[in-house]
Design a protein around this motif. Structure first.
Motif, mmCIF file in Angstrom:
data_model
loop_
_atom_site.group_PDB
_atom_site.id
_atom_site.type_symbol
_atom_site.label_atom_id
_atom_site.label_comp_id
_atom_site.label_asym_id
_atom_site.label_seq_id
_atom_site.Cartn_x
_atom_site.Cartn_y
_atom_site.Cartn_z
ATOM 1 N N ALA A 144 12.322 -11.902 -6.232
ATOM 2 C CA ALA A 144 12.432 -10.860 -5.216
ATOM 3 C C ALA A 144 11.642 -9.641 -5.688
ATOM 4 O O ALA A 144 11.448 -9.447 -6.898
ATOM 5 N N ILE A 145 11.179 -8.885 -4.728
ATOM 6 C CA ILE A 145 10.391 -7.687 -5.040
ATOM 7 C C ILE A 145 10.992 -6.529 -4.262
ATOM 8 O O ILE A 145 11.236 -6.650 -3.049
ATOM 9 N N LYS A 146 11.238 -5.450 -4.981
ATOM 10 C CA LYS A 146 11.864 -4.274 -4.373
ATOM 11 C C LYS A 146 10.857 -3.133 -4.365
ATOM 12 O O LYS A 146 10.162 -2.911 -5.362
ATOM 13 N N VAL A 147 10.811 -2.422 -3.244
ATOM 14 C CA VAL A 147 9.879 -1.300 -3.119
ATOM 15 C C VAL A 147 10.671 -0.043 -2.826
ATOM 16 O O VAL A 147 11.510 -0.032 -1.917
ATOM 17 N N ARG A 148 10.418 1.002 -3.576
ATOM 18 C CA ARG A 148 11.085 2.291 -3.355
ATOM 19 C C ARG A 148 10.032 3.310 -2.990
ATOM 20 O O ARG A 148 9.035 3.467 -3.713
ATOM 21 N N GLY A 149 10.234 3.994 -1.884
ATOM 22 C CA GLY A 149 9.278 5.012 -1.438
ATOM 23 C C GLY A 149 8.519 4.544 -0.210
ATOM 24 O O GLY A 149 8.709 3.420 0.277
ATOM 25 N N ARG A 150 7.663 5.408 0.287
ATOM 26 C CA ARG A 150 6.939 5.109 1.535
ATOM 27 C C ARG A 150 5.757 4.194 1.253
ATOM 28 O O ARG A 150 4.829 4.546 0.523
ATOM 29 N N GLU A 170 6.047 -1.122 -11.322
ATOM 30 C CA GLU A 170 4.732 -0.472 -11.215
ATOM 31 C C GLU A 170 4.895 0.752 -10.341
ATOM 32 O O GLU A 170 5.574 0.711 -9.309
ATOM 33 N N ARG A 171 4.217 1.829 -10.719
ATOM 34 C CA ARG A 171 4.240 3.060 -9.931
ATOM 35 C C ARG A 171 2.875 3.235 -9.282
ATOM 36 O O ARG A 171 1.844 3.161 -9.960
ATOM 37 N N LEU A 172 2.881 3.440 -7.970
ATOM 38 C CA LEU A 172 1.624 3.635 -7.245
ATOM 39 C C LEU A 172 1.573 5.040 -6.682
ATOM 40 O O LEU A 172 2.592 5.584 -6.247
ATOM 41 N N LYS A 179 0.862 -1.198 0.000
ATOM 42 C CA LYS A 179 0.000 0.000 0.000
ATOM 43 C C LYS A 179 0.888 1.235 0.000
ATOM 44 O O LYS A 179 1.695 1.432 0.924
ATOM 45 N N ALA A 180 0.751 2.057 -1.016
ATOM 46 C CA ALA A 180 1.575 3.263 -1.129
ATOM 47 C C ALA A 180 1.128 4.301 -0.118
ATOM 48 O O ALA A 180 -0.071 4.574 0.027
ATOM 49 N N LEU A 181 2.104 4.883 0.574
ATOM 50 C CA LEU A 181 1.811 5.934 1.562
ATOM 51 C C LEU A 181 2.202 7.310 1.037
ATOM 52 O O LEU A 181 2.069 8.303 1.742
ATOM 53 N N GLU A 182 2.695 7.354 -0.178
ATOM 54 C CA GLU A 182 2.986 8.622 -0.854
ATOM 55 C C GLU A 182 2.861 8.387 -2.362
ATOM 56 O O GLU A 182 2.806 7.233 -2.810
ATOM 57 N N ASP A 183 2.822 9.467 -3.122
ATOM 58 C CA ASP A 183 2.782 9.333 -4.581
ATOM 59 C C ASP A 183 4.132 8.842 -5.093
ATOM 60 O O ASP A 183 5.180 9.164 -4.521
ATOM 61 N N VAL A 242 7.483 2.992 -6.173
ATOM 62 C CA VAL A 242 7.800 2.074 -7.279
ATOM 63 C C VAL A 242 8.040 0.676 -6.728
ATOM 64 O O VAL A 242 8.766 0.499 -5.741
ATOM 65 N N ILE A 243 7.415 -0.292 -7.374
ATOM 66 C CA ILE A 243 7.562 -1.700 -7.004
ATOM 67 C C ILE A 243 8.189 -2.419 -8.191
ATOM 68 O O ILE A 243 7.691 -2.322 -9.312
#
Ligand code: TRP
Length: 86
Positions: A65-71, A47-49, A24-28, A31-32
């Protein structure tokens, strides 16, 4: 008979037996990225959320593996974690 019952099976069942994660994205602009399984590790999809958007992603024979960038809030089988605040 409903559409779900008539749908043909997946061509490769290995693609549909992997675990899921929920992001769940907590900011605009969160990127996943899906990282490839095997000897090479490269990003094969991203994907950009935006804030409040949710992605349900699966580990497959392609994705190891899955990488998440951002809040973001990330829910997995091994627990829940927040990304994006060091
Ligand atoms: N290509 C790597 C592999 O199949 C992908 C991978 C798995 C990975 N786990 C990881 C990459 C943890 C970074 C961190 O093993």
């Amino acid at each position: 008979m409903g559409a779900l019952e008539t749908a043909s099976p997946a061509p490769d069942s290995r693609e549909t037996t992997g675990r899921y994660i929920v992001v769940k994205a907590l900011e605009d602009g969160v990127v996943i990225m899906g990282l490839t399984r095997g000897r090479d590790t490269r990003s094969h999809h991203s994907e950009r959320l935006d804030a409040g958007e949710v992605l349900i992603a699966q580990f497959t024979d392609i994705t190891a593996a899955i990488k998440v960038r951002g809040r973001a809030e990330i829910l997995t089988d091994v627990g829940t974690v927040d990304s994006g605040h060091p």
